[in-house]
Design an enzyme around this catalytic site. Structure first.
Site, PDB file in Angstrom:
ATOM      1  N   GLU A  68       2.826  -6.091   6.884  1.00 38.43           N
ATOM      2  CA  GLU A  68       2.138  -5.031   7.634  1.00 38.43           C
ATOM      3  C   GLU A  68       2.499  -5.000   9.113  1.00 38.43           C
ATOM      4  OE1 GLU A  68      -0.666  -5.779   4.136  1.00 38.43           O
ATOM      5  OE2 GLU A  68       0.718  -6.922   5.376  1.00 38.43           O
TER       6      GLU A  68
ATOM      7  N   GLY B 197      -0.965  -5.031   0.440  1.00 32.75           N
ATOM      8  CA  GLY B 197      -2.166  -4.809  -0.352  1.00 32.75           C
ATOM      9  C   GLY B 197      -2.086  -5.419  -1.738  1.00 32.75           C
TER      10      GLY B 197
ATOM     11  N   GLU C  87      -3.122  -8.874  -1.384  1.00 29.94           N
ATOM     12  CA  GLU C  87      -4.567  -8.919  -1.142  1.00 29.94           C
ATOM     13  C   GLU C  87      -5.347  -8.798  -2.447  1.00 29.94           C
ATOM     14  OE1 GLU C  87      -5.756  -7.238   3.011  1.00 29.94           O
ATOM     15  OE2 GLU C  87      -4.134  -5.966   2.283  1.00 29.94           O
TER      16      GLU C  87
ATOM     17  N   ALA D  48       0.829  -1.201   0.000  1.00 27.85           N
ATOM     18  CA  ALA D  48       0.000   0.000   0.000  1.00 27.85           C
ATOM     19  C   ALA D  48       0.865   1.253   0.000  1.00 27.85           C
ATOM     20  CB  ALA D  48      -0.914   0.003   1.221  1.00 27.85           C
TER      21      ALA D  48
END
Length: 706
Positions: A160, A136, A139, A90
């Site tokens: 993360e 992300g 994901e 991210a």
């Protein structure tokens, strides 16, 4: 392959779909269809070396998906045009300073809707991954029906937790629904990346193929020949664990064990993310939909904490220090390194450089010392990467050089001899006439001033300090030491070298102890004074650990070596504005008896298996004890800033985090002082000065914070 466009990026040919003239409708994505009815969605953020998941990227993805829903293809392929990989995670810049959980939850809720929309597409979806798919990015891949790895360099992971967070785009539930939940939780709790073989074995990906076979694999999906994995390869184990963890009681018992294991590595009072992730699984592990919903609120709460905000700060400190290694293309990067001194530091510097592609000659007066260094390298390399060919090549580049002939050919020479001024100057006198034009001479000194070392050199402008920290393979920091005599060319070569070997430079001026040792020495010596007062070393270590230090000063002194610590202290004490804590005679007595710490098996503690043997029961530390250890460290950093030893607060914070282990969740000593009522911290220093002595008198540098 008619109609397919091949694009070359850094000599890598990647299947990126056809050029049908419709590619430029979005800033970050290109969508096209080939003759087989397969849609290719290519992520390619402009002016960026890596793709990241930002709000703009997700908003455009939502628009793309709306178009795809109107005219479903036979399959939708998502991949990256970047040579570096799929997505590097991210865009954490968007959350810097975010402190309102409700606002964060709202933003994350919108992002979830986009990822859920991808997961709900009727057309088969395929994430084709090369390089990194992290956070992300992974994901996004998990929301696809299939994941295909292109090549053996792919790395998948959820880092993360290193930012004080857990996955926040539905990844917690999707990962645990796809693979063995114990394996999935371990992956998220540790933040470690997976290699292709591991990912395939766990069922995280459907196929691993070479780039030239990507289109064949994608066509197999469109033709219905490649079915998504339902559970890992070990179906029996999967069925057993699924039934077991669908019951509350077994899941609660395993969750408690996970919390205990996580707490050993990251105390929950300082690092709440692992516990929050375990809570999610314990409460909602049998209901993926409920888990995804709860994930958003949990992620938002974590993002608003000091821990997450400070760890995000640390992430950017690392990026800032990495940029220091960026030099002009005209700078000749070293190809041949010569290391003088094959002891623990010199040998490990040589091994690390050889692993990163440099030709390294390693010299020492004793052949057996060189042999031991090569042996350590042979043990280290398999731990760095499970690649026998790379290990073989690195060992081939690490060349024993008893006669020191490598000096004549080296672009960079690193002296890693014992901390004795006369010895180092004698070495320089012998090697300088042999150095080729343009070669740079570097010293790994931890405390001797560069000006003193340069005396007598014919070309002092090419001497620079590169102070590594032990162990070299784990400690990212290198203090890059200069004085007024160091040339710009010498500095650029040293910067380029540190970039080549993936280390973080902290530019410092030549001064007693530079920065890190200047700050650590009072920390360790104060521990010795406390021991002389009758406090147990376990209590003293606990006082530092209560603040968040990963290792207490007594343990650290043993790790460094008591002889080295006292030598640094002796070299500092005559050159500082105020006194250091006076080392007790008992410390020098240990050194005289050969009790030097971990390397001799006994120091402050006895050591077994590289671990100190500590008493299980000891007195609890007081706040004053913590202050006596931590405040002088902060004070020393402020002194170094005031004197210009280090010019940048961020670099000072980064150096102490990456070189001294200063509690990362605090964001660095200067940042901590600035955000925790510096006037009150200074007043506590003044109170200690009244009761403990002049060594606690606050430096004038505190005024920059108040």
């Amino acid at each position: 392959m008619t109609g397919i466009v091949w694009k070359t990026l850094k000599s890598r040919q990647m299947e990126l779909g056809p050029d049908d003239g419709r590619a430029g409708r979005w800033r970050n994505w290109r969508l096209s269809r080939d003759a087989d009815g397969i849609a290719w969605l290519i992520a390619d953020q402009p002016e960026a070396s890596a793709n990241t998941i930002s709000e703009e990227v997700l908003e455009e993805l939502d628009q793309v998906l709306a178009e795809v829903e109107q005219d479903p293809p036979r399959a939708l392929v998502i991949r990256s045009a970047k040579a570096s990989g799929f997505f590097a995670g991210a865009d954490v810049k968007a959350f810097v300073g975010a402190r309102d959980p409700a606002e964060i939850e709202q933003r994350m809720g919108r992002a979830h809707q986009v990822v859920d929309r991808l997961a709900a597409l009727t057309a088969p979806t395929v994430a084709v991954i090369h390089g990194y798919a992290l956070g992300g990015g992974l994901e996004i891949a998990l929301a696809c029906d299939h994941r295909i790895l292109a090549g053996d360099e792919a790395r998948l992971g959820f880092p993360e937790v290193q930012l004080g967070l857990h996955p926040g785009l539905g990844g917690t539930a999707r990962l645990l629904d796809l693979i063995d939940p114990l394996e999935g939780m371990q992956m998220m709790l540790t933040g470690k990346t997976m290699r292709p073989g591991q990912a395939k074995a766990l069922g995280l990906v459907d196929a691993v193929t070479e780039e030239r076979h990507v289109r064949t694999a994608v066509k197999a999906v469109a033709d219905g020949e490649l079915k998504p994995k339902v559970k890992p390869l070990n179906r029996l184990r999967s069925q057993v664990t699924e039934r077991l963890f669908s019951a509350d009681l077994p899941r609660r018992a395993v969750a408690d064990r996970m919390r205990g294991q996580a707490a050993k590595q990251a105390p929950p009072e300082h690092y709440p993310a692992p516990g929050a992730l375990v809570d999610l699984w314990e409460r909602h592990g049998d209901d993926p939909k409920a888990m995804r919903k709860a994930e958003v609120a949990s992620f938002a709460r974590l993002m608003a904490t000091d821990t997450a905000q400070n760890l995000i700060r640390v992430f950017f400190l690392r990026e800032k220090m990495k940029k220091i290694t960026e030099v002009a293309d005209s700078v000749a990067k070293p190809r041949h390194l010569h290391v003088i001194g094959a002891g623990a530091m010199g040998g490990d510097i040589a091994a690390w450089a050889a692993w990163h592609g440099l030709r390294v000659t390693l010299a020492d007066l004793k052949p057996e010392i060189i042999a031991m260094a090569v042996g350590r390298a042979a043990e280290l390399y398999p731990k760095l990467g499970n690649d026998s060919a790379k290990t073989r090549d690195a060992l081939d580049r690490l060349i024993p050089d008893v006669k020191g002939e490598g000096v004549r050919h080296a672009d960079l020479i690193i002296e890693a001899a014992p901390e004795k001024l006369d010895l180092k100057k004698k070495i320089y006198a012998g090697l300088e006439p042999k150095m080729k034009p343009g070669a740079v001479l570097a010293t790994n000194t931890s405390s001797i001033r560069l000006e003193a070392l340069a005396e007598g050199l014919q070309r002092p402008e090419r001497l620079i300090g590169v102070h590594f920290f032990n162990p070299v393979s784990r400690m990212q920091l290198v203090e890059l030491v200069t004085d007024e005599g160091v040339s710009d060319e010498t500095l650029d070569v040293a910067k380029a070298f540190l970039g080549q070997i993936d280390r973080l430079p902290a530019p410092v001026k030549s001064a007693p102890g530079f920065l890190v040792n200047r700050a650590l020495t009072p920390y360790m010596l104060e521990a010795m004074v406390m021991m002389q007062e009758g406090h147990a070393p376990e209590t003293i270590d606990a006082a530092a650990e209560a603040f968040g230090m990963p290792m207490g000063p007594a343990t650290l002194a043993d790790q460094v070596g008591l002889d080295i610590g006292i030598a640094v202290a002796d070299s500092l004490k005559a050159n500082l504005d105020k006194p250091l804590p006076v080392p007790p005679d008992t410390l020098r007595g240990r050194i005289d008896r050969g009790e030097l710490g971990r390397k001799t098996g006994k120091g402050i503690y006895e050591w077994k298996g590289n671990e100190p043997v500590k008493a299980r029961s000891f007195a609890k530390p007081t706040q004053e004890m913590t202050d006596r250890l931590i405040l002088p460290m902060i004070d020393a950093c402020l002194e170094c800033l005031r004197k210009g030893v280090v010019e940048d607060e961020d670099v000072a914070d980064g150096a102490m985090i990456f070189g001294a282990g200063f509690a990362p969740f605090r964001g660095g000593p200067i940042h901590y002082a600035r955000t925790h009522d510096p006037a009150a911290l200074k007043a506590r220093m003044e109170a200690l000065a009244r009761t403990q002595g002049e060594r606690f008198a606050p430096d004038p540098g505190w005024d920059r914070l108040t």
